[in-house]
Design a protein around this motif. Structure first.
Motif, PDB file in Angstrom:
ATOM      1  N   LEU A 143       0.845  -1.197   0.000  1.00 29.56           N
ATOM      2  CA  LEU A 143       0.000   0.000   0.000  1.00 29.56           C
ATOM      3  C   LEU A 143       0.878   1.244   0.000  1.00 29.56           C
ATOM      4  O   LEU A 143       1.865   1.319   0.726  1.00 29.56           O
ATOM      5  N   ILE A 144       0.500   2.214  -0.831  1.00 30.76           N
ATOM      6  CA  ILE A 144       1.251   3.461  -0.911  1.00 30.76           C
ATOM      7  C   ILE A 144       0.265   4.629  -0.744  1.00 30.76           C
ATOM      8  O   ILE A 144      -0.575   4.857  -1.621  1.00 30.76           O
ATOM      9  N   PRO A 145       0.374   5.371   0.355  1.00 33.45           N
ATOM     10  CA  PRO A 145      -0.475   6.557   0.512  1.00 33.45           C
ATOM     11  C   PRO A 145      -0.252   7.524  -0.657  1.00 33.45           C
ATOM     12  O   PRO A 145       0.868   7.601  -1.190  1.00 33.45           O
ATOM     13  N   ASP A 146      -1.281   8.258  -1.036  1.00 31.17           N
ATOM     14  CA  ASP A 146      -1.136   9.147  -2.199  1.00 31.17           C
ATOM     15  C   ASP A 146      -0.268  10.373  -1.894  1.00 31.17           C
ATOM     16  O   ASP A 146       0.039  11.162  -2.781  1.00 31.17           O
ATOM     17  N   SER A 147       0.163  10.522  -0.633  1.00 30.21           N
ATOM     18  CA  SER A 147       1.082  11.613  -0.294  1.00 30.21           C
ATOM     19  C   SER A 147       2.530  11.126  -0.266  1.00 30.21           C
ATOM     20  O   SER A 147       3.410  11.812   0.234  1.00 30.21           O
ATOM     21  N   ALA A 148       2.779   9.917  -0.812  1.00 31.85           N
ATOM     22  CA  ALA A 148       4.138   9.353  -0.765  1.00 31.85           C
ATOM     23  C   ALA A 148       4.995   9.906  -1.894  1.00 31.85           C
ATOM     24  O   ALA A 148       4.498  10.504  -2.846  1.00 31.85           O
ATOM     25  N   HIS A 149       6.291   9.679  -1.796  1.00 32.91           N
ATOM     26  CA  HIS A 149       7.230  10.056  -2.845  1.00 32.91           C
ATOM     27  C   HIS A 149       7.082   9.075  -4.008  1.00 32.91           C
ATOM     28  O   HIS A 149       6.818   7.889  -3.798  1.00 32.91           O
ATOM     29  N   GLY A 173       2.959  -5.053   2.971  1.00 33.09           N
ATOM     30  CA  GLY A 173       3.395  -3.906   3.756  1.00 33.09           C
ATOM     31  C   GLY A 173       2.832  -2.606   3.237  1.00 33.09           C
ATOM     32  O   GLY A 173       2.080  -2.574   2.257  1.00 33.09           O
ATOM     33  N   LEU A 174       3.219  -1.543   3.924  1.00 35.55           N
ATOM     34  CA  LEU A 174       2.820  -0.190   3.522  1.00 35.55           C
ATOM     35  C   LEU A 174       4.072   0.669   3.560  1.00 35.55           C
ATOM     36  O   LEU A 174       4.904   0.526   4.455  1.00 35.55           O
ATOM     37  N   MET A 175       4.227   1.549   2.580  1.00 34.43           N
ATOM     38  CA  MET A 175       5.381   2.464   2.570  1.00 34.43           C
ATOM     39  C   MET A 175       4.897   3.843   2.985  1.00 34.43           C
ATOM     40  O   MET A 175       4.087   4.466   2.301  1.00 34.43           O
ATOM     41  N   LEU A 176       5.414   4.289   4.115  1.00 39.80           N
ATOM     42  CA  LEU A 176       4.939   5.545   4.691  1.00 39.80           C
ATOM     43  C   LEU A 176       6.040   6.599   4.644  1.00 39.80           C
ATOM     44  O   LEU A 176       7.130   6.382   5.166  1.00 39.80           O
ATOM     45  N   THR A 177       5.751   7.724   4.011  1.00 45.18           N
ATOM     46  CA  THR A 177       6.663   8.864   4.091  1.00 45.18           C
ATOM     47  C   THR A 177       6.140   9.755   5.212  1.00 45.18           C
ATOM     48  O   THR A 177       5.028  10.260   5.121  1.00 45.18           O
ATOM     49  N   ASN A 178       6.924   9.887   6.281  1.00 47.27           N
ATOM     50  CA  ASN A 178       6.453  10.654   7.435  1.00 47.27           C
ATOM     51  C   ASN A 178       7.613  11.417   8.071  1.00 47.27           C
ATOM     52  O   ASN A 178       8.555  10.791   8.546  1.00 47.27           O
ATOM     53  N   ASN A 196      -3.509  13.518   6.449  1.00 47.91           N
ATOM     54  CA  ASN A 196      -3.052  12.245   7.035  1.00 47.91           C
ATOM     55  C   ASN A 196      -3.519  11.096   6.151  1.00 47.91           C
ATOM     56  O   ASN A 196      -4.430  11.265   5.333  1.00 47.91           O
ATOM     57  N   VAL A 197      -2.943   9.906   6.363  1.00 49.85           N
ATOM     58  CA  VAL A 197      -3.465   8.731   5.675  1.00 49.85           C
ATOM     59  C   VAL A 197      -4.887   8.483   6.188  1.00 49.85           C
ATOM     60  O   VAL A 197      -5.141   8.533   7.394  1.00 49.85           O
ATOM     61  N   ASP A 198      -5.805   8.236   5.270  1.00 49.84           N
ATOM     62  CA  ASP A 198      -7.201   7.998   5.634  1.00 49.84           C
ATOM     63  C   ASP A 198      -7.327   6.595   6.245  1.00 49.84           C
ATOM     64  O   ASP A 198      -7.212   5.588   5.549  1.00 49.84           O
ATOM     65  N   LEU A 199      -7.549   6.549   7.556  1.00 52.45           N
ATOM     66  CA  LEU A 199      -7.508   5.257   8.263  1.00 52.45           C
ATOM     67  C   LEU A 199      -8.627   4.312   7.850  1.00 52.45           C
ATOM     68  O   LEU A 199      -8.431   3.096   7.781  1.00 52.45           O
ATOM     69  N   GLU A 200      -9.809   4.865   7.572  1.00 54.03           N
ATOM     70  CA  GLU A 200     -10.927   3.994   7.164  1.00 54.03           C
ATOM     71  C   GLU A 200     -10.607   3.351   5.818  1.00 54.03           C
ATOM     72  O   GLU A 200     -10.815   2.154   5.621  1.00 54.03           O
ATOM     73  N   ALA A 201     -10.063   4.170   4.911  1.00 61.19           N
ATOM     74  CA  ALA A 201      -9.698   3.631   3.591  1.00 61.19           C
ATOM     75  C   ALA A 201      -8.588   2.589   3.748  1.00 61.19           C
ATOM     76  O   ALA A 201      -8.553   1.580   3.041  1.00 61.19           O
ATOM     77  N   PRO A 222      -2.908   2.285  -4.076  1.00 63.70           N
ATOM     78  CA  PRO A 222      -2.849   3.596  -3.418  1.00 63.70           C
ATOM     79  C   PRO A 222      -3.832   3.685  -2.242  1.00 63.70           C
ATOM     80  O   PRO A 222      -4.865   3.026  -2.246  1.00 63.70           O
ATOM     81  N   VAL A 223      -3.467   4.485  -1.243  1.00 69.44           N
ATOM     82  CA  VAL A 223      -4.386   4.777  -0.129  1.00 69.44           C
ATOM     83  C   VAL A 223      -4.566   6.298  -0.095  1.00 69.44           C
ATOM     84  O   VAL A 223      -3.571   7.030  -0.112  1.00 69.44           O
ATOM     85  N   PRO A 224      -5.804   6.777  -0.067  1.00 70.03           N
ATOM     86  CA  PRO A 224      -6.023   8.232  -0.105  1.00 70.03           C
ATOM     87  C   PRO A 224      -5.671   8.917   1.218  1.00 70.03           C
ATOM     88  O   PRO A 224      -5.571   8.266   2.258  1.00 70.03           O
ATOM     89  N   SER A 225      -5.489  10.229   1.136  1.00 68.64           N
ATOM     90  CA  SER A 225      -5.277  11.038   2.334  1.00 68.64           C
ATOM     91  C   SER A 225      -6.616  11.603   2.790  1.00 68.64           C
ATOM     92  O   SER A 225      -7.538  11.750   1.985  1.00 68.64           O
ATOM     93  N   ASP A 226      -6.691  11.945   4.070  1.00 65.26           N
ATOM     94  CA  ASP A 226      -7.919  12.593   4.544  1.00 65.26           C
ATOM     95  C   ASP A 226      -7.785  14.114   4.395  1.00 65.26           C
ATOM     96  O   ASP A 226      -6.771  14.613   3.883  1.00 65.26           O
TER      97      ASP A 226
END
Ligand SMILES: *Cc1c(COP(=O)(O)O)cnc(C)c1O
Length: 490
Positions: free
Chosen positions: A160-166, A206-211, A190-195, A182-186
């Motif tokens: 999973l890659i949040p849409d705010s990732a590099h 896994g998930l790749m998080l840029t934070n 932030n990463v949208d937890l429900e999504a 992709p996982v959308p942002s709220d």
């Protein structure tokens, strides 16, 4: 500067070098017909050549010439002491195939750097091998794959890659053979937890998080997010390129992140850009230490009362294998080591605090004149929308180009993709209040120009030898050519 090419500056008969009279018998020249005497070489004096190339070098904007607010890239000043240390003959002239007994100093430095990175990040193991951040990501994702495979858990095929990732994050996952989702942002960035919950199942690798993420925001639910991924059996990759915002304040390992890369050429002040060598070490939590690439630097004989420890190369038990020749970009590691040593633990924390303060200071000076899509306190960078509702047809690119007229490097634009007409600004901690004030003034002036004289933006840059190029063609269709009088040569 003269805009003439070196061929146009040529003057017949002028010479830059004079050969000494030969002190050996001249060899026979080949047949006349085999010798080309009509090569179009320019004829110049030494001073003409020096001035020509010095003028060319001045066309190149660099962090030594001014503010370089290129978001996500952390273009901080690179202290010269780093260069002095990397050039010490004992470091500069080692050969990677030397017997380890003869490179104990270099190995001790690498070992210490691994230890420091562990301490800074809260991880249990570190490799210095990857050549850059993106290669660090590849190492990290291959480690995630190897971890699942080692447990016989072979149905985990998606990342999973949040849409705010590099952008390198989805590329890395795809290269490693994973399906990318992709996982959308709220609304707060932030990463949208429900999504996220909706796509977590037993196929999750896994998930790749840029934070902090590429909006310059720290995810407010990072602990919950990591917990959700872990409960689904996945691992969390941390993209540590934005470590400059949190050093000494938060340790990604303590948050529960499983594996993360560092960018020594961002956070730790080693030069980058222009395709030069970077360094993207990877840190891992305890359960992944055995999968690190081969080799890591370790102690192969403990210290005794008379002798210091013997350092050497160690192969981790379930290694993913070698990822790079030799042991990484050693010269870059020496620079980063120097930087850490110069600042110490307190100093590293100060750096992050100043980076965040500088970004918020700059933002506070300009936010009334620009649109800020995610209106929060930022970390070390922020993202604006480079458009105004009451100005037709001025875009982020026009603002970026106009900044060049005021002698600034443009910010990152059109990234992150989730912000329409994005301008991503990262001032870094190495800029003074005076520099930030001057830059803020310029941004305000450009906002005013957009309303009063928009053509100034549309036609920018006005001062550079080349104005607007077709950005796609310029990157895809390289034509490197020069002109000699009369006759163009490709
Ligand atoms: C720069 C960057 C990378 C990639 O690092 P390179 O060293 O350029 O390969 C990855 N993620 C983020 C957030 C970055 O800013």
């Amino acid at each position: 500067m003269s805009e003439k090419t070196i061929f146009e500056l040529s003057s017949p008969g002028r010479q830059g070098v004079r050969f000494p009279a030969p002190d050996v018998t001249p060899a026979e020249l080949p047949d006349e017909s085999l010798i080309r005497a009509d090569l179009p070489l320019p004829e110049l004096a030494e001073v003409d050549v020096i001035r020509h190339f010095t003028a060319l070098s001045k066309l190149n904007y660099c962090v030594d010439s001014g503010l370089y607010p290129l978001g996500s890239c952390t273009m901080k000043y690179n202290p010269r002491i780093n260069e002095d240390m990397a050039r010490l003959p004992g470091f500069a002239f080692t050969h990677p195939l030397q017997p380890i007994e003869t490179i104990q100093g270099s190995l001790a430095l690498m070992f210490q750097m691994q230890e420091w990175l562990k301490e800074i990040s809260g991880f249990e193991g570190v490799t210095l091998e990857p050549a850059a951040g993106a290669q660090g990501e590849l190492v990290g994702v291959l480690i995630i794959r190897a971890y699942h495979q080692s447990r016989g858990d072979t149905k985990r095929t998606k990342i999973l890659i949040p849409d705010s990732a590099h952008g390198t994050n989805p590329a890395t996952s795809a290269m490693s053979g994973f399906e990318v989702l992709p996982v959308p942002s709220d609304a707060r960035g932030n990463v949208d937890l429900e999504a996220l919950k909706a796509v977590c199942d037993d196929t999750l690798a896994g998930l790749m998080l840029t934070n902090p993420n590429t909006l310059g925001l720290f995810d407010e639910h990072v602990l919950e997010l990591i917990d959700i991924v872990h409960k689904a059996g996945g691992l969390v990759y941390g993209d540590g390129a934005n470590l400059n915002a949190i050093m000494g304040v938060v340790r990604p390992g303590d948050l529960g992140i499983d594996v993360m890369h560092f960018n020594l050429h961002k956070t730790f002040s080693t030069p980058h850009g222009g395709g030069g060598p970077g360094s993207g070490p990877v840190g891992v939590a305890k359960h992944l230490v055995d999968f690190l690439p081969d080799p890591v630097v370790g102690i192969i004989e403990d210290a005794t009362e008379e002798m210091p420890p013997l350092y050497g190369f160690v192969t981790p038990a379930k290694t993913i294998g070698r990822i790079k020749s030799f042991a990484g970009h050693f010269g870059v590691i020496v620079r980063a080591y120097t930087y850490v040593l110069m600042h110490g633990a307190e100093g590293l924390r100060d750096i992050s605090e100043m980076a965040v303060l500088n970004a918020n200071y700059l933002l506070s000076k300009i936010r009334h004149a620009y649109t800020l899509p995610y209106n929060r306190t930022c970390m070390h960078e922020f993202v604006l929308e480079g458009v105004w509702p009451d100005v037709a047809d001025v875009h982020a690119l026009d603002i970026a180009k106009r900044l060049m007229d005021y002698d600034y490097h443009p910010p990152t634009n059109y990234f992150p993709l989730i912000v329409h007409e994005a301008l991503m600004i990262e001032p870094t901690e190495t800029e003074s209040k005076q520099t930030l004030d001057a830059f803020a003034e310029t941004l305000l002036k450009i906002a005013e120009e957009a309303h009063t004289t928009p053509e100034l933006l549309k036609e920018a840059p006005h001062k550079t030898p080349i104005g607007r190029v077709d950005e796609v063609r310029a990157a895809r269709d390289l034509v490197l050519c020069c002109w000699i009088p009369e006759e163009p040569v490709k």
